[in-house]
Design an enzyme around this catalytic site. Sequence first.
Site, PDB file in Angstrom:
ATOM      1  N   CYS A  43      -3.768   9.906   1.046  1.00 32.79           N
ATOM      2  CA  CYS A  43      -2.988   8.744   0.620  1.00 32.79           C
ATOM      3  C   CYS A  43      -1.622   9.174   0.101  1.00 32.79           C
ATOM      4  CB  CYS A  43      -3.756   7.951  -0.442  1.00 32.79           C
ATOM      5  SG  CYS A  43      -5.196   7.074   0.198  1.00 32.79           S
ATOM      6  N   LYS A  79       0.825  -1.205   0.000  1.00 34.49           N
ATOM      7  CA  LYS A  79       0.000   0.000   0.000  1.00 34.49           C
ATOM      8  C   LYS A  79       0.860   1.256   0.000  1.00 34.49           C
ATOM      9  CE  LYS A  79      -3.540   2.794   0.776  1.00 34.49           C
ATOM     10  NZ  LYS A  79      -4.515   3.133  -0.256  1.00 34.49           N
TER      11      LYS A  79
END
Length: 401
Positions: A256, A202
Amino acid sequence: MKACFMGLGYIGLPTAIIAAKEGGIDILGVDINPSVVEQTNEGHLHIIEPGMEVMLQDVVKAGKLTAKTTPEVADAYFIVVPTPFKGNHEPDISYVEAATRSVVPLLKDGDLYVIESTSPVGTTERMAELIFKLRPELRGKIYIAYCPERVLPGNVIYELVHNDRVIGGIDDASTRKAQEFYSRFVKGNLHPTNARTAEMCKLTENSSRDVQIAFANELSLICDRAGINVWELIELANKHPRVNILRPGCGVGGHCIAVDPYFITAAYPDESTLIADARRINNYKAAWCAEKVINAILNFELEHSRKPTVAMMGLAFKPDIDDLRESPAKSIVAKVMQSSTAHILVVEPNVAEHPVYKLTDYRTAYDKADIVVFLTGHTPFKSLPWSDKKIILDFCGIFKK
């Protein structure tokens, strides 16, 4: 089957809705914000996501999704809470830990516990040890895994179902158990690995994009100095069959790409120099844009002997969403307003109101402005006509001039 989703934000709520509708799972959504809980139970979506509110209304009406402020006994628990960073860019997993502690008393043999929140490497193992410290009798009897999301705001309904997922358990049995759950509503491939690799995957995905954006932003700085149209340059360079340069902007925002690289640089500072440089470039681009606006205001005042009206177009961190988290556009507006007494019109068509700024309709702001600053490439802005009578600072390629 009943699943408990801890956190009803930009990822937790859509995932809960999709799991209820596509997977046929009974969902309890938990959020510490009573307003979010109330809106969810009334079928009102508290975020902007096309088509999602109708789905929410369907699953609420069918009794497949209920929201509360505290968790209840379930068969699976999903941690989908924020993971911000502290002032020194150290990742803060206190929300993950708090959510975990709240479900520990409810866990029973055979339950599944999954973290979806973006987390530093080792977080899943750390939470597993916390669980077993508080409930030692559960060691070897529950399943624990990490499964990060990878969705694009504005296209979440499709991507939650069709995107591949990486699933990493603390052991093979946990990985298989988590795969079994996600297979109920995910049509994309479910790639098994271990928890640490899934966590790093991720962070790697978003750090990679940050580096690519940094190249585009650095290129825009070079082109500004060289007197070259960066939009034309990138379009021509991308004619090469193996070149795909991204679009520059006024920085990088969101929860993010603007955050995840710090999870790597904080833990591995000596090895992550390229990632750290990309973060520095993208942060600098926002400061550079703010200085460009401030200088344009000063030059206007010198030339016209009056203060200009300035339209700051966009607050969201990317086009056509309402998400302002870590938005460089928002920081640019703040810096300009702090540094100038010009008449500033703030525009964000995807937000009804803002706690700090009075918002102006984008057409009204464009018509009134002497200086127009495009910070976010919202689709409505593209319908505005070019005007040689205005000073236009186009940081996101609305006119590509």
